[in-house]
Design a protein around this motif. Sequence first.
Motif, PDB file in Angstrom:
ATOM      1  N   ILE A  21       0.831  -1.208   0.000  1.00 48.38           N
ATOM      2  CA  ILE A  21       0.000   0.000   0.000  1.00 48.38           C
ATOM      3  C   ILE A  21       0.864   1.255   0.000  1.00 48.38           C
ATOM      4  O   ILE A  21       0.567   2.244  -0.684  1.00 48.38           O
ATOM      5  N   LEU A  22       1.946   1.207   0.758  1.00 44.51           N
ATOM      6  CA  LEU A  22       2.854   2.353   0.856  1.00 44.51           C
ATOM      7  C   LEU A  22       3.499   2.677  -0.488  1.00 44.51           C
ATOM      8  O   LEU A  22       3.468   3.824  -0.956  1.00 44.51           O
ATOM      9  N   LEU A  23       4.068   1.673  -1.146  1.00 46.38           N
ATOM     10  CA  LEU A  23       4.762   1.891  -2.424  1.00 46.38           C
ATOM     11  C   LEU A  23       3.797   2.303  -3.527  1.00 46.38           C
ATOM     12  O   LEU A  23       4.109   3.155  -4.359  1.00 46.38           O
ATOM     13  N   SER A  24       2.617   1.702  -3.534  1.00 51.71           N
ATOM     14  CA  SER A  24       1.624   2.062  -4.548  1.00 51.71           C
ATOM     15  C   SER A  24       1.182   3.510  -4.388  1.00 51.71           C
ATOM     16  O   SER A  24       1.030   4.248  -5.359  1.00 51.71           O
ATOM     17  N   GLY A  25       0.993   3.920  -3.128  1.00 57.49           N
ATOM     18  CA  GLY A  25       0.591   5.305  -2.873  1.00 57.49           C
ATOM     19  C   GLY A  25       1.640   6.302  -3.279  1.00 57.49           C
ATOM     20  O   GLY A  25       1.331   7.381  -3.789  1.00 57.49           O
ATOM     21  N   LEU A  26       2.906   5.943  -3.096  1.00 52.91           N
ATOM     22  CA  LEU A  26       3.992   6.839  -3.480  1.00 52.91           C
ATOM     23  C   LEU A  26       3.998   7.085  -4.980  1.00 52.91           C
ATOM     24  O   LEU A  26       4.157   8.217  -5.447  1.00 52.91           O
ATOM     25  N   THR A  55      -6.334   6.431  -3.241  1.00 55.56           N
ATOM     26  CA  THR A  55      -5.551   5.973  -2.102  1.00 55.56           C
ATOM     27  C   THR A  55      -6.431   5.388  -1.003  1.00 55.56           C
ATOM     28  O   THR A  55      -5.918   4.775  -0.062  1.00 55.56           O
ATOM     29  N   SER A  56      -7.749   5.549  -1.124  1.00 57.37           N
ATOM     30  CA  SER A  56      -8.670   4.995  -0.129  1.00 57.37           C
ATOM     31  C   SER A  56      -9.191   3.619  -0.534  1.00 57.37           C
ATOM     32  O   SER A  56      -9.981   3.015   0.210  1.00 57.37           O
ATOM     33  N   ILE A  57      -8.779   3.125  -1.702  1.00 58.62           N
ATOM     34  CA  ILE A  57      -9.361   1.893  -2.217  1.00 58.62           C
ATOM     35  C   ILE A  57      -9.101   0.704  -1.297  1.00 58.62           C
ATOM     36  O   ILE A  57      -9.979  -0.144  -1.097  1.00 58.62           O
ATOM     37  N   SER A  58      -7.908   0.620  -0.718  1.00 60.12           N
ATOM     38  CA  SER A  58      -7.616  -0.515   0.172  1.00 60.12           C
ATOM     39  C   SER A  58      -8.500  -0.458   1.416  1.00 60.12           C
ATOM     40  O   SER A  58      -9.000  -1.483   1.885  1.00 60.12           O
ATOM     41  N   GLY A  59      -8.711   0.744   1.951  1.00 57.08           N
ATOM     42  CA  GLY A  59      -9.583   0.896   3.104  1.00 57.08           C
ATOM     43  C   GLY A  59     -11.023   0.549   2.766  1.00 57.08           C
ATOM     44  O   GLY A  59     -11.751  -0.017   3.601  1.00 57.08           O
ATOM     45  N   THR A  60     -11.450   0.880   1.553  1.00 58.48           N
ATOM     46  CA  THR A  60     -12.799   0.538   1.111  1.00 58.48           C
ATOM     47  C   THR A  60     -13.011  -0.972   1.150  1.00 58.48           C
ATOM     48  O   THR A  60     -14.029  -1.467   1.650  1.00 58.48           O
ATOM     49  N   ILE A  61     -12.045  -1.699   0.622  1.00 56.76           N
ATOM     50  CA  ILE A  61     -12.151  -3.160   0.583  1.00 56.76           C
ATOM     51  C   ILE A  61     -12.178  -3.743   1.995  1.00 56.76           C
ATOM     52  O   ILE A  61     -12.924  -4.686   2.276  1.00 56.76           O
ATOM     53  N   VAL A  62     -11.378  -3.172   2.895  1.00 54.26           N
ATOM     54  CA  VAL A  62     -11.367  -3.651   4.278  1.00 54.26           C
ATOM     55  C   VAL A  62     -12.752  -3.508   4.901  1.00 54.26           C
ATOM     56  O   VAL A  62     -13.284  -4.448   5.518  1.00 54.26           O
ATOM     57  N   SER A  63     -13.369  -2.325   4.758  1.00 56.72           N
ATOM     58  CA  SER A  63     -14.677  -2.077   5.373  1.00 56.72           C
ATOM     59  C   SER A  63     -15.767  -2.951   4.758  1.00 56.72           C
ATOM     60  O   SER A  63     -16.603  -3.518   5.468  1.00 56.72           O
ATOM     61  N   ALA A 198      -4.126   0.424 -12.540  1.00 56.38           N
ATOM     62  CA  ALA A 198      -3.461  -0.820 -12.146  1.00 56.38           C
ATOM     63  C   ALA A 198      -3.013  -0.765 -10.690  1.00 56.38           C
ATOM     64  O   ALA A 198      -3.137  -1.747  -9.941  1.00 56.38           O
ATOM     65  N   LEU A 199      -2.511   0.381 -10.277  1.00 53.93           N
ATOM     66  CA  LEU A 199      -2.101   0.546  -8.882  1.00 53.93           C
ATOM     67  C   LEU A 199      -3.299   0.443  -7.939  1.00 53.93           C
ATOM     68  O   LEU A 199      -3.194  -0.095  -6.834  1.00 53.93           O
ATOM     69  N   MET A 200      -4.452   0.936  -8.378  1.00 52.26           N
ATOM     70  CA  MET A 200      -5.665   0.831  -7.571  1.00 52.26           C
ATOM     71  C   MET A 200      -6.058  -0.628  -7.363  1.00 52.26           C
ATOM     72  O   MET A 200      -6.476  -1.022  -6.266  1.00 52.26           O
ATOM     73  N   ALA A 234      -7.012   0.883   9.920  1.00 54.24           N
ATOM     74  CA  ALA A 234      -7.139   2.273   9.463  1.00 54.24           C
ATOM     75  C   ALA A 234      -5.772   2.915   9.252  1.00 54.24           C
ATOM     76  O   ALA A 234      -5.561   3.641   8.277  1.00 54.24           O
ATOM     77  N   VAL A 235      -4.837   2.642  10.157  1.00 50.26           N
ATOM     78  CA  VAL A 235      -3.490   3.226  10.032  1.00 50.26           C
ATOM     79  C   VAL A 235      -2.773   2.649   8.819  1.00 50.26           C
ATOM     80  O   VAL A 235      -2.157   3.374   8.025  1.00 50.26           O
ATOM     81  N   ILE A 236      -2.866   1.323   8.639  1.00 47.85           N
ATOM     82  CA  ILE A 236      -2.178   0.690   7.507  1.00 47.85           C
ATOM     83  C   ILE A 236      -2.756   1.168   6.177  1.00 47.85           C
ATOM     84  O   ILE A 236      -2.015   1.527   5.251  1.00 47.85           O
ATOM     85  N   THR A 237      -4.079   1.190   6.063  1.00 45.03           N
ATOM     86  CA  THR A 237      -4.686   1.614   4.799  1.00 45.03           C
ATOM     87  C   THR A 237      -4.548   3.114   4.574  1.00 45.03           C
ATOM     88  O   THR A 237      -4.780   3.594   3.456  1.00 45.03           O
ATOM     89  N   SER A 238      -4.183   3.854   5.628  1.00 43.86           N
ATOM     90  CA  SER A 238      -3.982   5.300   5.484  1.00 43.86           C
ATOM     91  C   SER A 238      -2.547   5.660   5.132  1.00 43.86           C
ATOM     92  O   SER A 238      -2.245   6.834   4.911  1.00 43.86           O
ATOM     93  N   LEU A 239      -1.657   4.675   5.076  1.00 47.84           N
ATOM     94  CA  LEU A 239      -0.261   4.958   4.744  1.00 47.84           C
ATOM     95  C   LEU A 239      -0.105   5.681   3.406  1.00 47.84           C
ATOM     96  O   LEU A 239       0.767   6.549   3.277  1.00 47.84           O
ATOM     97  N   PRO A 240      -0.920   5.361   2.369  1.00 55.30           N
ATOM     98  CA  PRO A 240      -0.786   6.122   1.124  1.00 55.30           C
ATOM     99  C   PRO A 240      -0.993   7.614   1.326  1.00 55.30           C
ATOM    100  O   PRO A 240      -0.328   8.438   0.696  1.00 55.30           O
ATOM    101  N   GLU A 241      -1.944   7.975   2.196  1.00 55.75           N
ATOM    102  CA  GLU A 241      -2.177   9.394   2.463  1.00 55.75           C
ATOM    103  C   GLU A 241      -0.950  10.044   3.098  1.00 55.75           C
ATOM    104  O   GLU A 241      -0.616  11.189   2.785  1.00 55.75           O
ATOM    105  N   LEU A 242      -0.286   9.306   4.000  1.00 53.49           N
ATOM    106  CA  LEU A 242       0.926   9.840   4.605  1.00 53.49           C
ATOM    107  C   LEU A 242       2.002  10.027   3.550  1.00 53.49           C
ATOM    108  O   LEU A 242       2.634  11.094   3.464  1.00 53.49           O
ATOM    109  N   VAL A 243       2.212   9.004   2.733  1.00 51.95           N
ATOM    110  CA  VAL A 243       3.253   9.061   1.698  1.00 51.95           C
ATOM    111  C   VAL A 243       2.941  10.138   0.673  1.00 51.95           C
ATOM    112  O   VAL A 243       3.809  10.935   0.299  1.00 51.95           O
ATOM    113  N   THR A 244       1.700  10.155   0.184  1.00 55.26           N
ATOM    114  CA  THR A 244       1.344  11.124  -0.856  1.00 55.26           C
ATOM    115  C   THR A 244       1.404  12.551  -0.324  1.00 55.26           C
ATOM    116  O   THR A 244       1.784  13.471  -1.050  1.00 55.26           O
ATOM    117  N   THR A 245       1.041  12.732   0.946  1.00 57.64           N
ATOM    118  CA  THR A 245       1.094  14.074   1.531  1.00 57.64           C
ATOM    119  C   THR A 245       2.536  14.565   1.631  1.00 57.64           C
ATOM    120  O   THR A 245       2.861  15.690   1.229  1.00 57.64           O
TER     121      THR A 245
END
Length: 341
Positions: A21-26, A55-63, A198-200, A234-245
Amino acid sequence: MFSDFSFAALAAILAGTAIVILLSGLRMTSLADRLADRTGLGEAMVGAVLLGAATSISGTIVSVTAALDERASLAFSNGIGGIAVQTAFLALADILHRKANLEHAAAELANVFQGTVLMLMLALPFVAYTLPEFAIWGVHPVSVLLVAVYAVGLLAVREVRETPMWRPVRTHETREDEPEEDDPEPRSTLALFTVFAALMLIMAAAGWTLSRAAAELTDRYALNASVVGALVTAVITSLPELVTTLAAIRRGALQMAVGGIIGGNTFDVLFITLSDAGYRNGSIYHAIGRDDLFWLTAGLTMTAILVLGMLYRQRRGPAGIGLESVLILAVYGFAIAVQAF
């Protein structure tokens, strides 16, 4: 399948999904910045819609996966907990942007407007919780209303950006959203969108794996599902937001950094709608507990502080960052302490 794995194997799965998730978000960040310039939509709009949703797609699948498994608390707290941690990420990014308070330098009316839409959407689940239990085909009317508010909000954000009725005062520290003159990316816009898609898909697969592993850990060790959702998935799926920010700030795309967080948070509220649709034992709003509402309150409070900070536009505050960033981190730290102890 996951029931056969040892604790070490499950922990490795969590770590592996976090890395994916981290690398894809970057990679998504640089693509989104290019697409913002090529489409002419601007950093705030692309950050709020394209980057925020992707970047929220992984969190969507989790929920959704958790809701289908009748884990209402995990499904709800995953999305709401993500909103809290992602807002805290923006405060951390303010620490790294040393030139001025991030909310001051990234002044953009679209982000302020989107923040108020987010607060409205976060308030609606409280309304559903206090109303009598009611559902149409298993979906509460408030869940449908959330989608409507989100859609209208997106249209309004674009209108606000194109024909604003007021503009933020430009200062020496304010960073304008200007397309880069040199585009080193040789691929076409269609090719960039293809890579983005593809990254999504990769992030979606990681989200499904994460949901299964988290559910197994919750059952095996009798953990609080709300805590697992808000502080683990939530923290793991939010890693893309941290990286992208952080990456956006490094590239000077300050408005995209702020817009990506707010847009991602707005999209994350729709996790509730999707979870409500996936949860088949009635309305999900009446299957959650006080711990889940606690994280909803924390997310709403942190968002209100962020919007107030964008409106006040303090140039420098305590420790060289905005006062709103200090307060956001304080609220999030308090929320973790309350849940942990």
